[in-house]
Each structure stands twice: as structure tokens, then as C-alpha cells.
Design a protein around this motif. Structure first.
Motif, short mmCIF file in Angstrom:
data_model
loop_
_atom_site.label_atom_id
_atom_site.label_comp_id
_atom_site.label_asym_id
_atom_site.label_seq_id
_atom_site.Cartn_x
_atom_site.Cartn_y
_atom_site.Cartn_z
N LEU A 43 35.21 39.43 38.03
CA LEU A 43 35.96 40.09 39.10
C LEU A 43 36.18 41.56 38.77
O LEU A 43 35.99 42.44 39.64
N GLU A 44 36.59 41.84 37.55
CA GLU A 44 36.83 43.23 37.15
C GLU A 44 35.56 44.06 37.22
O GLU A 44 35.57 45.18 37.74
N ARG A 45 34.47 43.51 36.72
CA ARG A 45 33.20 44.25 36.72
C ARG A 45 32.74 44.50 38.16
O ARG A 45 32.32 45.63 38.50
N SER A 65 41.77 40.29 50.16
CA SER A 65 42.79 39.87 49.21
C SER A 65 42.57 38.46 48.67
O SER A 65 42.83 38.18 47.50
N ALA A 66 42.08 37.57 49.51
CA ALA A 66 41.95 36.17 49.11
C ALA A 66 41.05 35.99 47.89
O ALA A 66 41.31 35.13 47.03
N PHE A 67 40.00 36.82 47.79
CA PHE A 67 39.07 36.66 46.68
C PHE A 67 39.66 37.13 45.36
O PHE A 67 39.13 36.80 44.30
N PHE A 68 40.73 37.89 45.41
CA PHE A 68 41.47 38.28 44.22
C PHE A 68 42.61 37.30 43.95
O PHE A 68 42.86 36.94 42.79
N SER A 73 47.77 35.77 39.03
CA SER A 73 48.36 37.07 38.72
C SER A 73 47.34 38.04 38.14
O SER A 73 47.40 39.25 38.39
N ARG A 74 46.39 37.53 37.37
CA ARG A 74 45.37 38.42 36.79
C ARG A 74 44.46 38.98 37.87
O ARG A 74 44.03 40.14 37.80
#
Length: 280
Positions: A43-45, A65-68, A73-74
């Protein structure tokens, strides 16, 4: 102090960078296509790469937003960082959260995304009006106070939407048209462009029976993978086409993780859309 109104900032960004919104949609299949894990590292990459590639170039980035949120919380922490970095690079951020509720709950959603000092503060938020347009009042009021905007679901491209949006009211207007009317009223005194927009699908065909001249932006999903093209925009939106913000997600994101390929794809879409709008 509040920001300059979202509508004015969006008009300038579209004029300078072209009328394109690119989604940040890190769903599992796309992470896999990029060779990334379906985890926080992936996700971060993914998010960092999209922001690096596009935030200095496109008018609008639209994280889903849903995919995060699905990472807890991370994942929210990654979303906060993505919003911060995208806005710092000059892109306007539309948070695609489609929030809709009543009273204090709607007010809390508004504070999450539209309060200037909130960690997830975004330039605009997608909202659902189907508890009644009046239920959005806390979001409307806070958006005005903060210089932010809203995109209200009005005529969406999913087939299920018609059972609500095409329902005819006692006054003879359908629900989708009623939402457009509310937005036109919100934007009546704003120049050069109102801050309260509608979500209207680019795949819907001729919408000439609707008054799309709401003096506000029309966020238009459907370009690219869903089948609509830049050439379709004038036929769908008519005289309102200059205020359309076409959203492309998979059509651009499938070119990652190569930064240059992402940029080239976004530039190609922006050029096609700009030419189609200019010719309309």
C-alpha cells in the motif's frame, strides 16, 4: 484562515494542468499487477509512487478511502501521508469516501475530512445525499467555512443507482434532477466556479433532459476502463462540458509501477480530454 474557495482553486488547476482527476485506488488486484503484496508495504509503495508520478502534474488526485481503511489504523496513516504529500505537490485532493448520515454523525464525518486542521483534511469530499439533501448541511457548512468542496452523488453510472436516482417525486422531477437543483442553489453566488459539485457518470449517454449547468464541477467517472472516452464528453454533458472533471483510475494506474509510464498515460488522457473540451 480559510482557503480560497475550492471552486476557484479547481478552476485554476484545471486551466493550468488540464481537466483530469486520477484515482488512487490500491485494490488487491492492482497491487498484484504491480508486483506488490496486499499488505501495508505494498500500500505504501503504491500510494507513494502515484503521488510521486502525478501530484505535480494533474489537477486532482482522488484517493478511494475504502482501499486504505481495510488495513486499519496503519492504512489510515498511509492515507494521511498520501493526502499531505499530494497537496504539498500542488494537486487538489478529492477524498472519495461517499459519506452520508444525519445530525452529529454527519457532522463528525465532515470534521474528519473538511476541518482545516484534521489529519485527513482534503480539498473536497464525495458525499451521499440519500438520507435527504438536508442531511448534508453539516458538511456544506464546514466546507464553506474551510474553503473546501463537496461532490454529491447525483447521477451515478452503476446500474443499481437508477432505482433511487431516477425515482420520480410528487413534483414530477426525479431524485437525480432534484440533487442537481440543490447544488445549483448552493453555487448561485460563487465565481468563477461553485464549490459544490455533482458526481455524474460519463457512461450515461445523452443527459440533455437534465440541467447540468449547476455553476459547479461535475466529477465524471467512467473514462478509460469503464468504456467512456474523451470524445463522449460533449455528447453526455453538452454545454456544461467545460466544468467536467473526468476521472480516470485503472486506465492510468495499470501502467504502474513505472513512474514515467504513469505520467505519460495521464498526460495522454489530459491532452485528449482538453482537446475534446476545446472542440465542444
Amino acid at each position: 484562515m480559510s482557503l480560497e474557495p475550492f471552486g476557484a482553486r479547481l478552476r485554476r488547476a484545471m486551466d493550468e494542468r488540464g481537466p483530469l482527476c486520477v484515482g488512487i485506488d490500491p485494490h488487491a488486484s492492482l497491487l498484484a499487477d504491480w508486483g506488490l503484496g496486499d499488505d501495508i508495504a505494498g500500500l505504501e509503495r503504491f500510494s507513494r509512487t502515484v503521488v510521486e508520478a502525478l501530484a505535480e502534474r494533474v489537477a486532482v488526485l482522488k484517493p478511494q478511502s475504502a482501499f486504505f481503511e481495510r488495513f486499519g489504523s496503519r492504512g489510515i496513516a498511509v492515507l494521511e501521508k498520501s493526502v499531505e504529500e499530494a497537496r504539498a505537490a500542488g494537486a487538489l485532493v478529492v477524498m472519495d469516501a461517499k459519506r452520508g448520515d444525519i445530525g452529529s454523525t454527519m457532522a463528525a464525518y465532515a470534521e474528519t475530512f473538511l476541518r482545516k486542521d484534521a489529519p485527513l483534511f482534503s480539498d473536497a469530499l464525495t458525499v451521499s445525499p440519500y438520507l435527504g439533501y438536508g442531511s448534508l448541511k453539516p458538511a456544506v457548512e464546514l466546507a464553506r467555512e474551510s474553503g473546501a468542496g463537496l461532490f454529491v452523488l447525483a447521477l451515478t453510472s452503476n446500474p443499481e443507482g437508477g432505482e433511487v436516482q431516477h425515482a420520480v417525486r410528487a413534483d414530477g422531477r426525479n431524485v437525480g434532477a432534484t440533487m442537481l437543483g440543490h447544488l445549483a442553489a448552493e453555487n448561485a453566488d460563487e465565481r468563477p466556479l461553485g464549490s459544490f459539485g455533482a458526481v455524474v457518470g460519463a457512461t450515461l449517454g445523452d443527459l440533455s433532459s437534465y440541467d447540468l449547468d449547476i455553476n459547479g464541477p461535475l466529477l465524471a467517472p467512467g473514462i478509460g476502463a469503464q468504456g467512456a472516452t474523451a470524445a463522449d464528453l460533449a455528447g453526455v454533458f453538452g454545454a456544461a462540458v467545460r466544468n467536467v472533471v473526468p476521472n480516470v483510475s485503472r486506465g492510468v494506474l495499470r501502467h504502474g509501477p513505472d513512474v514515467m509510464a504513469l505520467r505519460e498515460s495521464a498526460e495522454g488522457f489530459a491532452e485528449e480530454i482538453g482537446a475534446a473540451v476545446a472542440a465542444a
